[in-house]
Design a protein around this motif. Structure first.
Motif, PDB file in Angstrom:
ATOM      1  N   TYR A   1       7.018   3.928  -8.657  1.00  0.00           N
ATOM      2  CA  TYR A   1       6.938   3.681  -7.219  1.00  0.00           C
ATOM      3  C   TYR A   1       5.716   4.353  -6.604  1.00  0.00           C
ATOM      4  CZ  TYR A   1      11.662   1.828  -7.638  1.00  0.00           C
ATOM      5  OH  TYR A   1      12.752   1.084  -7.992  1.00  0.00           O
ATOM      6  N   GLU A   2       5.348   5.517  -7.120  1.00  0.00           N
ATOM      7  CA  GLU A   2       4.150   6.190  -6.620  1.00  0.00           C
ATOM      8  C   GLU A   2       2.900   5.368  -6.917  1.00  0.00           C
ATOM      9  OE1 GLU A   2       4.201  10.031  -8.405  1.00  0.00           O
ATOM     10  OE2 GLU A   2       5.923  10.741  -7.243  1.00  0.00           O
TER      11      GLU A   2
ATOM     12  N   LEU B   1       0.341   3.650  -4.172  1.00  0.00           N
ATOM     13  CA  LEU B   1      -1.116   3.802  -4.197  1.00  0.00           C
ATOM     14  C   LEU B   1      -1.820   2.454  -4.154  1.00  0.00           C
ATOM     15  CD1 LEU B   1      -1.510   6.670  -6.843  1.00  0.00           C
ATOM     16  CD2 LEU B   1      -1.848   6.830  -4.366  1.00  0.00           C
ATOM     17  N   ASP B   2      -1.184   1.431  -4.748  1.00  0.00           N
ATOM     18  CA  ASP B   2      -1.746   0.079  -4.719  1.00  0.00           C
ATOM     19  C   ASP B   2      -1.399  -0.661  -3.432  1.00  0.00           C
ATOM     20  OD1 ASP B   2      -2.895   0.385  -7.172  1.00  0.00           O
ATOM     21  OD2 ASP B   2      -1.226  -0.519  -8.283  1.00  0.00           O
TER      22      ASP B   2
ATOM     23  N   TRP C   1       8.927  -5.720  -0.448  1.00  0.00           N
ATOM     24  CA  TRP C   1       9.561  -6.862  -1.118  1.00  0.00           C
ATOM     25  C   TRP C   1       8.913  -7.129  -2.471  1.00  0.00           C
ATOM     26  CZ3 TRP C   1       6.683 -11.020  -2.572  1.00  0.00           C
ATOM     27  CH2 TRP C   1       5.439 -11.201  -1.940  1.00  0.00           C
ATOM     28  N   ARG C   2       7.586  -6.908  -2.545  1.00  0.00           N
ATOM     29  CA  ARG C   2       6.894  -7.123  -3.805  1.00  0.00           C
ATOM     30  C   ARG C   2       7.261  -6.040  -4.823  1.00  0.00           C
ATOM     31  NH1 ARG C   2       2.788 -10.236  -5.563  1.00  0.00           N
ATOM     32  NH2 ARG C   2       1.479  -9.443  -7.254  1.00  0.00           N
ATOM     33  N   THR C   3       7.402  -4.795  -4.329  1.00  0.00           N
ATOM     34  CA  THR C   3       7.818  -3.695  -5.212  1.00  0.00           C
ATOM     35  C   THR C   3       9.195  -3.969  -5.801  1.00  0.00           C
ATOM     36  OG1 THR C   3       6.519  -2.109  -3.930  1.00  0.00           O
ATOM     37  CG2 THR C   3       8.251  -1.214  -5.347  1.00  0.00           C
TER      38      THR C   3
ATOM     39  N   PRO D   1      13.202  -6.048 -12.191  1.00  0.00           N
ATOM     40  CA  PRO D   1      13.082  -6.074 -13.658  1.00  0.00           C
ATOM     41  C   PRO D   1      13.630  -4.823 -14.329  1.00  0.00           C
ATOM     42  CG  PRO D   1      11.053  -6.823 -12.641  1.00  0.00           C
ATOM     43  CD  PRO D   1      11.901  -6.268 -11.538  1.00  0.00           C
ATOM     44  N   MET D   2      13.429  -3.650 -13.700  1.00  0.00           N
ATOM     45  CA  MET D   2      13.945  -2.422 -14.297  1.00  0.00           C
ATOM     46  C   MET D   2      15.466  -2.347 -14.226  1.00  0.00           C
ATOM     47  SD  MET D   2      11.362  -0.785 -15.514  1.00  0.00           S
ATOM     48  CE  MET D   2      11.848   0.927 -15.705  1.00  0.00           C
TER      49      MET D   2
END
Length: 290
Positions: free
Chosen positions: A185-186, A190-191, A196-198, A205-206
């Motif tokens: 998540y970090e 940074l990106d 919603w995309r995260t 998936p995880m």
């Protein structure tokens, strides 16, 4: 001495194998055996009929409706339970007294017996004096015949099942979320990845092993539903809530058609086994195992 060393592990698991064989394997084999006979459970005589019980089942419109009811109930219950539990888990995956209290409150229905829950919801869904009709009446809606009309009875049982199952599934999802490394998540932060995309690219998936596990156990549990139907609807009205396990109970212990009920049990065993195998074959390769 070498022979004893090789036999010792088998000796340690032998009690478990005996218990498993006695209470699981033998009943399954005996059910398959009985499915080929016409037997009333009272007379010692059994009439061999081969596959006739299976032929009669699939020619029975009532059984076809039972299969349809079971499928609809399972699909709705599993999908709604998984979706709502995941939303709750995303909200409750944090520390604090309030969130701990809500987690305990959501989980509490899971530890209550289905008999008690069925009696409670039978009162809540009473068409004349039930709390649910009183609540929807406050918003100007008319009374619903929750359990006494074919169009709403099966959905009512789905509501009960989802309410009971949300707590367990939510806690399992929270455990899955807490096992995801924060470093991921970090890096996403940074990106400047949007929430919603995260979730779509990282969290979901995880969580795939957790979702995979919950889908299977909820699916099997839904196909085996019995208590709520036996207490709340008895398969009615007009066979609209009758499912496989209650159908087996009816023909086995009310109509004393043991061979016929055993054939339905074999079909249930086949369906659950087939669905489990399909899930493993089709979805296991898409699951990200940590």
């Amino acid at each position: 001495m070498a022979l004893l060393d090789r036999l010792r592990p088998y000796g340690m698991v032998l009690p478990a194998i005996i218990v498993f064989s006695l209470f699981f394997i033998y009943p399954i084999l005996y059910m398959i055996y009985l499915s080929m006979f016409d037997w009333n459970f009272i007379s010692p005589d059994k009439t061999f009929v081969g596959l006739q019980n299976f032929i009669d089942l699939f020619q029975d419109s009532e059984f076809v409706q039972v299969l349809r009811n079971s499928t609809i109930y399972t699909v709705l219950t599993v999908s709604l339970t998984i979706a709502i539990s995941l939303l709750f888990a995303l909200w409750l995956n944090r520390t604090g007294i309030f969130y701990g209290f809500v987690q305990g409150a959501i989980f509490s229905p899971h530890i209550i017996s289905l008999v008690s829950i069925s009696l409670l919801w039978s009162w809540l869904m009473d068409p004349e004096y039930g709390l649910l009709n009183w609540v929807i009446g406050l918003f100007g809606f008319g009374k619903l015949a929750w359990l006494s009309h074919p169009s709403t009875s099966l959905i009512s049982l789905v509501i009960v099942a989802v309410w009971k199952g949300i707590g367990f599934n939510t806690l399992v999802f929270i455990a899955g979320l807490q096992s995801i490394p924060n470093d991921i998540y970090e890096a996403a932060a940074l990106d400047k990845s949007k929430p919603w995309r995260t979730f779509a690219k990282l969290t979901f998936p995880m969580l795939s092993p957790t979702i995979f596990f919950l889908v299977i156990i909820n699916m099997i549990g839904s196909f085996q539903v019995f208590e709520t139907i036996a207490i709340m609807t008895q398969g009615g009205p007009v066979n609209s809530t009758n499912t496989l396990v209650y159908y087996i109970y009816q023909y086995g212990f009310r109509f004393f058609k043991i061979g016929y009920a055993s054939a339905a049990g074999v079909i249930l065993l086949f369906i659950v086994g087939l669905l489990t195998i399909l899930y493993f074959k089709l979805l296991a390769n898409r699951v990200h195992y940590r």
